[in-house]
Design an enzyme around this catalytic site. Structure first.
Site, PDB file in Angstrom:
ATOM      1  N   SER A 134       7.500   4.055 -54.835  1.00 42.06           N
ATOM      2  CA  SER A 134       7.654   3.617 -56.219  1.00 42.06           C
ATOM      3  C   SER A 134       6.595   4.242 -57.129  1.00 42.06           C
ATOM      4  O   SER A 134       5.453   4.469 -56.718  1.00 42.06           O
ATOM      5  CB  SER A 134       7.540   2.095 -56.280  1.00 42.06           C
ATOM      6  N   TYR A 163       9.951   5.891 -62.948  1.00 47.71           N
ATOM      7  CA  TYR A 163      10.252   5.169 -64.174  1.00 47.71           C
ATOM      8  C   TYR A 163       9.932   6.105 -65.330  1.00 47.71           C
ATOM      9  O   TYR A 163       8.826   6.647 -65.408  1.00 47.71           O
ATOM     10  CB  TYR A 163       9.406   3.906 -64.303  1.00 47.71           C
ATOM     11  N   THR A 176      15.100   5.533 -61.706  1.00 47.73           N
ATOM     12  CA  THR A 176      15.584   4.180 -61.994  1.00 47.73           C
ATOM     13  C   THR A 176      16.001   4.105 -63.451  1.00 47.73           C
ATOM     14  O   THR A 176      15.199   4.359 -64.350  1.00 47.73           O
ATOM     15  CB  THR A 176      14.497   3.136 -61.684  1.00 47.73           C
ATOM     16  N   LYS A 210      19.410   5.545 -59.812  1.00 50.02           N
ATOM     17  CA  LYS A 210      19.454   4.194 -59.240  1.00 50.02           C
ATOM     18  C   LYS A 210      19.618   3.158 -60.348  1.00 50.02           C
ATOM     19  O   LYS A 210      18.824   3.129 -61.297  1.00 50.02           O
ATOM     20  CB  LYS A 210      18.179   3.904 -58.448  1.00 50.02           C
ATOM     21  N   HIS A 230      19.303  -3.866 -59.426  1.00 49.58           N
ATOM     22  CA  HIS A 230      17.848  -4.024 -59.306  1.00 49.58           C
ATOM     23  C   HIS A 230      17.511  -5.275 -58.496  1.00 49.58           C
ATOM     24  O   HIS A 230      16.520  -5.968 -58.768  1.00 49.58           O
ATOM     25  CB  HIS A 230      17.187  -4.077 -60.695  1.00 49.58           C
TER      26      HIS A 230
END
Length: 381
Positions: free
Chosen positions: A107, A130, A156, A253, A277
């Site tokens: 992440s 992100y 994402t 995603k 999510h």
């Protein structure tokens, strides 16, 4: 780990070993948690066709994910703050995934940095991005992922704004964080093994962010800065920009709508993840499994469809594969294992799901992943 028989056992052990604030961060969802519950309920509602007198003596779970061989159709999903569940958690989880022959996704909001993980594992891993307002910082993250030889970029797309998670606020995981309250301090002190592991870890802040994003100097300033960086203006043109600077495979995603799936194909994504999510964003959205067959029907021949949302067993993996997923991402399931026992706990989670998948394949009369289809479910034959 010898008495652990299912993911729920790992969840209970995780709950006992890790402070409540960090357990709840993983375990709960947004608002009233309707979507969180729907993910599980709709998976469980799918029933199998039991078949008999089929030679199932040689069952094979191997497959390919984004063209690369995998020992089973699983991917460890990106989970923020993994290193607060267990010291150096991202490294331990990645090692377990690579030993099991499945991809691991780091992440953006990890504790260990891209470079920390790359220096401590043997193979490339995936990186989740992100997109923040500071596009220069985003470009830097992508460049760091390229330098670390990350084999896929998972973008994402369902977090332009943050859905409220009530338990995080109650536990002090707010913006800015307020963890140093008496009840949290007492809880931390009651978990000496966890505390010792965190104290010995390489980092206790967001390794990809601190020192790289302007204004992010420590945990508090980073949380405040990042919360202001999620970009509500994010749109398909930004995805085109990322596609132009990322040289590898791109995965989007957070796809939960057929129109968005078609746009993702147009943008040139090698794969998409049908995901809400984990019930942590739009509460009241449909379950991931309810949208999977619609998206597969619309674009499944044009790109690779991955699935995320509620997987707790090999039976759940089988259900998603039956409705058209190429592979499944797991988040909570492996984090429960990590909190329960570090790398060994993640390995246990993967072993449990793999074993359950193998047995379920056999009892449904199929021997290969490619043989799994709608016909293994009641009402779909």
């Amino acid at each position: 780990m010898k008495d652990i028989t299912c993911i729920e056992d790992l969840r209970e052990l995780h709950r006992r070993k890790v402070p409540k604030a960090f357990f709840d961060y993983v375990d709960h969802g947004s608002y009233a948690e309707q979507t969180l519950r729907a993910n599980r309920a709709d998976l469980e509602a799918l029933k199998f066709r039991q078949r008999i007198l089929v030679d199932i003596s040689v069952r094979d779970q191997t497959t390919k994910i984004l063209g690369e061989p995998a020992k089973m159709p699983l991917i460890l999903a990106p989970v923020g703050s993994t290193g607060m569940q267990y010291g150096d958690g991202e490294i331990h989880a990645c090692r377990a995934a690579q030993a099991a022959g499945v991809p691991y996704t780091l992440s953006t909001m990890s504790i260990c940095s891209i470079e920390d993980v790359a220096a401590n594992v043997d193979k490339p891993f995936w990186f989740q991005l992100y997109v923040m307002r500071d596009r220069g910082f985003c470009k830097e993250l992508i460049e760091r992922a390229v330098a670390a030889k990350c084999s896929a970029l998972v973008l994402t797309v369902d977090l332009q704004i943050l859905g409220q998670r009530h338990m995080d606020i109650k536990n002090g995981l707010s913006v800015p964080p307020n963890l140093m309250r008496l009840k949290n301090i007492l809880d931390f002190a009651s978990k000496p093994r966890w505390l010792y592991g965190i104290a010995r870890a390489k980092r206790r802040d967001f390794g990809n962010i601190v020192g790289h994003l302007k204004g992010a100097k420590d945990l508090n300033s980073t949380a405040t800065r990042v919360s202001s960086q999620f970009d509500p203006t994010l749109n398909w043109k930004d995805i085109e920009w990322i596609r132009s600077i990322w040289p590898g495979k791109l995965v989007l995603k957070g796809i939960l709508d057929v129109e968005d799936a078609r746009e993702a194909v147009k943008i040139g994504a090698e794969a998409m993840v049908v995901s809400n999510h984990g019930g942590r964003q739009l509460d009241g959205a449909p379950s991931s499994i309810s949208m999977l067959p619609k998206i597969v029907d619309a674009v499944g021949t044009q790109t690779e469809i991955l699935f995320d949302g509620g997987i707790r067993s090999g039976q759940d993996v089988m259900r998603a594969l039956a409705l058209g997923a190429k592979a499944c991402m797991i988040g909570r399931s492996y984090i429960y294992g990590l909190g329960a026992g570090g790398q060994a706990g993640v390995t246990k989670a993967l072993d449990l799901i793999g074993s359950e998948l193998s047995v379920t394949m056999g009892l449904c009369g199929v021997n290969k992943i490619d043989d799994i289809g709608p016909h293994v479910l009641q009402g779909y034959q």
